[in-house]
Enzyme design. Structure first.
Site, short mmCIF file in Angstrom:
data_model
loop_
_atom_site.label_atom_id
_atom_site.label_comp_id
_atom_site.label_asym_id
_atom_site.label_seq_id
_atom_site.Cartn_x
_atom_site.Cartn_y
_atom_site.Cartn_z
N ARG A 1 2.03 6.20 19.13
CA ARG A 1 1.70 4.77 19.00
C ARG A 1 2.68 4.11 18.04
O ARG A 1 3.18 4.77 17.10
CB ARG A 1 0.25 4.57 18.52
CG ARG A 1 -0.09 5.33 17.26
CD ARG A 1 -1.47 4.99 16.75
NE ARG A 1 -1.51 3.67 16.15
CZ ARG A 1 -1.13 3.40 14.91
NH1 ARG A 1 -0.66 4.35 14.11
NH2 ARG A 1 -1.19 2.18 14.46
N SER B 1 3.71 2.17 14.89
CA SER B 1 3.06 1.89 13.61
C SER B 1 2.94 0.38 13.45
O SER B 1 3.79 -0.38 13.90
CB SER B 1 3.90 2.47 12.48
OG SER B 1 3.53 1.86 11.26
N ALA C 1 -8.49 9.60 9.30
CA ALA C 1 -8.12 10.93 8.80
C ALA C 1 -7.27 10.80 7.53
O ALA C 1 -7.30 11.66 6.65
CB ALA C 1 -7.35 11.68 9.88
N THR D 1 2.62 -0.79 10.33
CA THR D 1 3.00 -1.03 8.92
C THR D 1 4.44 -0.61 8.63
O THR D 1 4.99 -0.99 7.60
CB THR D 1 2.09 -0.25 7.94
OG1 THR D 1 2.21 1.15 8.24
CG2 THR D 1 0.64 -0.65 8.06
N SER E 1 0.79 -1.23 0.00
CA SER E 1 0.00 0.00 0.00
C SER E 1 0.83 1.28 0.00
O SER E 1 1.49 1.58 -0.98
CB SER E 1 -0.94 -0.05 1.19
OG SER E 1 -1.88 0.95 1.11
N ASP F 1 -2.14 1.48 -3.37
CA ASP F 1 -3.03 0.39 -3.79
C ASP F 1 -4.47 0.86 -3.91
O ASP F 1 -5.40 0.05 -3.95
CB ASP F 1 -2.91 -0.83 -2.86
CG ASP F 1 -3.34 -0.50 -1.44
OD1 ASP F 1 -3.40 0.68 -1.09
OD2 ASP F 1 -3.61 -1.46 -0.67
N ASP G 1 -3.62 6.41 -2.73
CA ASP G 1 -2.35 5.85 -2.26
C ASP G 1 -1.95 4.69 -3.19
O ASP G 1 -2.61 4.44 -4.21
CB ASP G 1 -2.42 5.42 -0.78
CG ASP G 1 -3.27 4.20 -0.57
OD1 ASP G 1 -4.11 3.90 -1.45
OD2 ASP G 1 -3.11 3.51 0.45
#
Ligand code: G16
Length: 540
Positions: free
Chosen positions: A496, A498, A371, A500, A64, A278, A276
């Site tokens: 936090r 990630s 968001a 990914t 992605s 994908d 984005d």
């Protein structure tokens, strides 16, 4: 299950020593060269999941928004949804199994999940345009076939198109035809029907500039555009003929840097959007006459859509309940506007569409958007039935409103957030309401905000609670954030790990851009110091 064949084939897709992975926010992601064994094993797992559910399962090869060198894989469950959490655990176990343990891990999963190994398996596969994707999807196919599974390789697809295919196949075509033409026809028919209702003066701007992140979205939009070219003309940029995937372009770049993508020619007040890599996320934006950049992110998309849906429900006199689902990244102004002005209930979940999707299913109409532009709208079966009945029973204006809702149901991808589908919904709403991009933007003013990334040795040291708005570990981090937040007006910040990328994400908002930037920087320093930062320390 022919375990000897599994061992033999698994050796051809050997796991690099010492590599430990976790099924993250959207499956496995990392440098493509380390993923061959994961792909083979996810082929095995998809076959088991298919046997267990007696349904078609999807495997999407994509990373992605990540850089071109990365790749990834995620599994798609029977109704086009993300893989069930208990199977995410199986996926992690299988991806990390040593070669000699492959047989026992597979048997263990089959037992725990009560998989009937005699069942047939059917898996559909899609991939994005990364140079590594074709070879990796072949490894998925090896995994499926070694367990005796059948497969259909769709080749190049956007991620949401693969979700759509899975959903169609498991509803025997009721949701739609499981072909790429079926997808184009279903969406464009709904879009054309919907925009027919728009009042035209002849002055409307029915053109849109689309930055395709040099990814699959360009190919698919080009294939599709002739289906709706009378109603909307799209001009594609970053279509993959020159630039690198997601590099200085695409929805993630535009959202996180709050500036236009490279390679897009923007004139003032022109409506532009970015997909984005994908094509499962979309954000809009424009330059005003003074050259200022205005971003219209997932929060404002959710607001536009919810207000449109509320108006239609009011028109037909139906009190179906609407809920909006966001994450901690939602701009404070959007949450306030939705709750206080629009009077719709708003909920916050952890990051990852799998969490938002799940929550949105609790409502008659669940609107969910991150968001970053990842989202869709879900209609419960009962709500859909009611709306379709009303579209036959009602008369005049009420009937028209019910018919519009019917088309909206068909236009949204109910399986997953989908940039193409969302784009068409947004374009239809703007046309129907006669809104310019500036008028849409003016619904509310975003609080200035900033997102930063911090490199740490082990991002799992950071754990969170309260839908990721509070850090639990490492000790002292949340207290430090609380102290920093107190220094600024209308401020909020959280951190936090990630799911990914190998980084910690920092988010801050405040009453001015200067304050938001400064707060984000100070929080980054706290993360770097308290959570084992590596490399260069954050710079103001
Ligand atoms: C994926 C997920 C999104 C998530 C994003 C970032 O998006 O599908 O739900 O917001 O990753 O996640 P994280 O902050 O954990 O890295 P995509 O578009 O990359 O598939």
């Amino acid at each position: 299950m022919d375990l000897d064949a599994v061992t033999k084939h698994s050796a051809l897709h050997a796991k690099p020593n010492g590599l430990i992975l976790q099924y993250g926010t959207a499956g496995f992601r990392m440098k493509a060269e380390h993923l061959d064994h994961v792909m083979f094993r996810m082929g095995l797992l998809a076959a088991l999941r298919s046997k267990q559910t007696k349904s078609t399962i999807g495997v999407m090869v994509t990373a992605s928004h990540n850089p071109e060198e990365d790749n990834g894989v995620k599994l798609v469950d029977p109704l086009g949804e993300m893989l069930a959490p208990s199977w995410e655990e199986h996926a992690t176990c299988l991806a990390n199994a040593e070669e000699e343990d492959m047989q026992s891990v597979l048997m263990d999963i089959s037992e725990k999940a009560a998989v009937d190994l005699q069942q047939d398996a059917f898996v559909v596969i899609g991939r994005d345009t990364r140079p590594s994707s074709q070879k990796l999807s072949q490894s998925v196919i090896d995994g499926v076939t070694v367990l005796g599974g059948q497969f259909h390789d769709y080749g190049l697809l956007t991620t949401p198109q693969l979700h759509y295919m899975v959903y169609c196949r498991n509803t025997n075509g009721q949701y739609g035809k499981a072909t790429i033409e079926g997808y184009y026809q279903k969406l464009s028919k709904a879009f054309v029907e919907l925009t027919k209702q728009a009042f035209c003066t002849g002055d409307e701007d029915r053109s849109l500039k689309v930055d395709c992140a040099n990814g699959i979205g360009a190919l698919k939009l080009r294939e599709m555009e002739h289906y709706f070219s009378q109603e909307l003309s799209v001009q594609l940029f970053n279509d993959g003929t020159k630039g690198k995937l997601n590099h200085l372009c695409g929805a993630d770049f535009v959202k996180s840097h709050q500036k236009p993508p490279q390679g897009m020619e923007m004139k003032s007040n022109e409506r532009c959007c970015s997909f984005d890599g994908d094509a499962d996320r979309i954000v809009y934006y424009y330059h005003d006459a003074d050259g200022h950049f205005h971003l219209i992110d997932g929060d404002k998309i959710a607001t536009l859509i919810s207000s449109f849906l509320k108006e239609l429900l009011l028109e037909i006199g139906e009190s179906l309940n609407i809920g909006v689902v966001q994450t901690a990244y939602a701009n404070g102004s959007s949450t306030r506007y939705l709750k206080e002005v629009m009077k719709v209930p708003v909920y916050c979940t952890k990051t990852g569409v799998k969490h938002l999707h799940h929550k949105a299913q609790e409502f008659d109409i669940g609107v969910y958007f991150e968001a970053n532009g990842h989202g869709t709208v879900l209609f419960s079966k009962a709500a859909e039935k009611k709306i379709r009945e009303l579209a036959k029973e009602l008369e005049d204006k009420k009937r028209k409103a019910a018919e519009m809702l019917e088309n909206v149901i068909d236009l949204f991808n109910q399986a997953a957030g989908d940039a193409i589908s969302d784009m068409l919904v947004i374009e239809a709403i703007l046309a129907l309401k006669g809104l310019t991009v500036q008028q849409w933007d003016a619904l509310y003013t975003d609080l200035p905000n900033r997102q930063l990334k911090v490199k740490v040795a082990d991002r799992q040291l950071i754990s969170t609670t309260d839908a990721e708005r509070q850090a639990v570990t490492p000790p002292g981090l949340q207290e430090a954030i609380n102290d920093l937040v107190k220094k600024y007006k209308l401020s909020r910040a959280f951190v936090r790990p990630s799911g990914t990328e190998d980084i910690v994400r920092v988010y801050a908002e405040a009453d001015s851009q200067e304050s938001a930037d400064s707060l984000a920087y100070e929080v980054s320093v706290a993360v770097f110091q308290l959570a084992g930062g590596v490399g260069e320390s954050p710079k103001p």
